[in-house]
Design an enzyme around this catalytic site. Sequence first.
Site, PDB file in Angstrom:
ATOM      1  N   MET A  28      20.803  20.396 -10.897  1.00 17.95           N
ATOM      2  CA  MET A  28      19.681  20.224  -9.963  1.00 17.95           C
ATOM      3  C   MET A  28      19.478  21.446  -9.050  1.00 17.95           C
ATOM      4  SD  MET A  28      17.568  17.871  -8.537  1.00 17.95           S
ATOM      5  CE  MET A  28      18.097  16.248  -9.022  1.00 17.95           C
ATOM      6  N   LYS A  29      20.568  21.908  -8.440  1.00 18.37           N
ATOM      7  CA  LYS A  29      20.401  22.982  -7.437  1.00 18.37           C
ATOM      8  C   LYS A  29      20.120  24.337  -8.067  1.00 18.37           C
ATOM      9  CE  LYS A  29      25.381  23.786  -6.525  1.00 18.37           C
ATOM     10  NZ  LYS A  29      25.693  24.389  -7.771  1.00 18.37           N
TER      11      LYS A  29
END
Length: 256
Positions: free
Chosen positions: A136-137
């Site tokens: 995600m990041k």
Amino acid sequence: MSNQTYPRKPDLTQIRPYGDTLDDGKVQLSFTLPVPAGPEAYEAAKRLALMMNLEEPSIVSMQAVDPNLTYFILYAACTKTVDFTSIYVPRSEFTVMDMGDVDDLIEREFGRKLTLVGACTGTDAHTVGIDAIMNMKGFNGHYGLERYRMINAINMGAQVPNEALVARAIAEKADAILVSQVVTQKNLHIMTLTNLIEIIEAEGLRGKMVVAVGGPRITHDLATELGFDAGFSVGSYAEDVASFVAQELIRRRDAR
Ligand code: B12
């Protein structure tokens, strides 16, 4: 007064490293010698640099890392040049789009999420590369595939057997397999990647799924030679592979 215009433009037919000024050739080099630190080790490091055709070597750091191992950092001037205009590097033909545009393209063209299953396979334990692409990041300010609205990103982690990656891709009806290979010692990556392609072929998946590989020493050329659809190296981000996969799937669909 110099009649040289500023800033001077590099001659692209013979470029060399840029340190303080254009064409000064300055490079930084580090290495370890298997000898104790001291004046003889210092001299040995300098002579080695001269034998590498580097001029004016200046040793800025000599550190004993062990009684019989010394680590050096030195600056020197490289006299060689490269003709930048003659360089051609094969790469996959696609347009890099940002996350929102990729999501919109997938929604418009497929009307469903694309499933991408990824892993770092074989004995390779380096997770950071595949995480940079999938988590995600993301990495360096670029969100990873898990953040994409229209991508179902499944990251299996590292040291995943090739068989397990392919089995998961089949179970998930994946649109693409993404594999990461970081360790290249003894050509381990060639063996692992060749084995992966063999499994994909044995399962009759060749051409049905997009298969891409990434890693610091992967080139697009090597990837296609081994049977992959694309190769990604240092400096790649999720949007590169997401754009490639979406556009490649559209190309294949339209070619049918
Ligand atoms: C961190 C690290 C480790 C950690 C890994 C922890 C982890 N959870 O990942 C630990 C300590 C476990 C480790 C172990 C080893 N390591 Co190590 N490690 C590194 C190190 C310092 C950084 C790697 C890294 O995280 N890079 C950052 C990521 C973001 O970069 P990246 O992987 O290149 O990924 C980018 C691109 O390549 C691309 N990409 C990568 N994968 C994919 C996949 C897809 C699909 C796509 C699209 C793109 C893509 O996108 C990413 C983002 O831009 C490097 C040295 C270095 N400075 O690079 C050595 C290095 C990779 N390690 C190395 C070695 C030799 C080992 C060991 C064999 C050491 C040993 N003797 O035990 C073991 C191997 C263990 C194993 N079984 O694999 C060597 C590899 C040399 C070689 N040519 O094979 C390196 C280069 C160090 C060196 N100079 O010798 N290591």
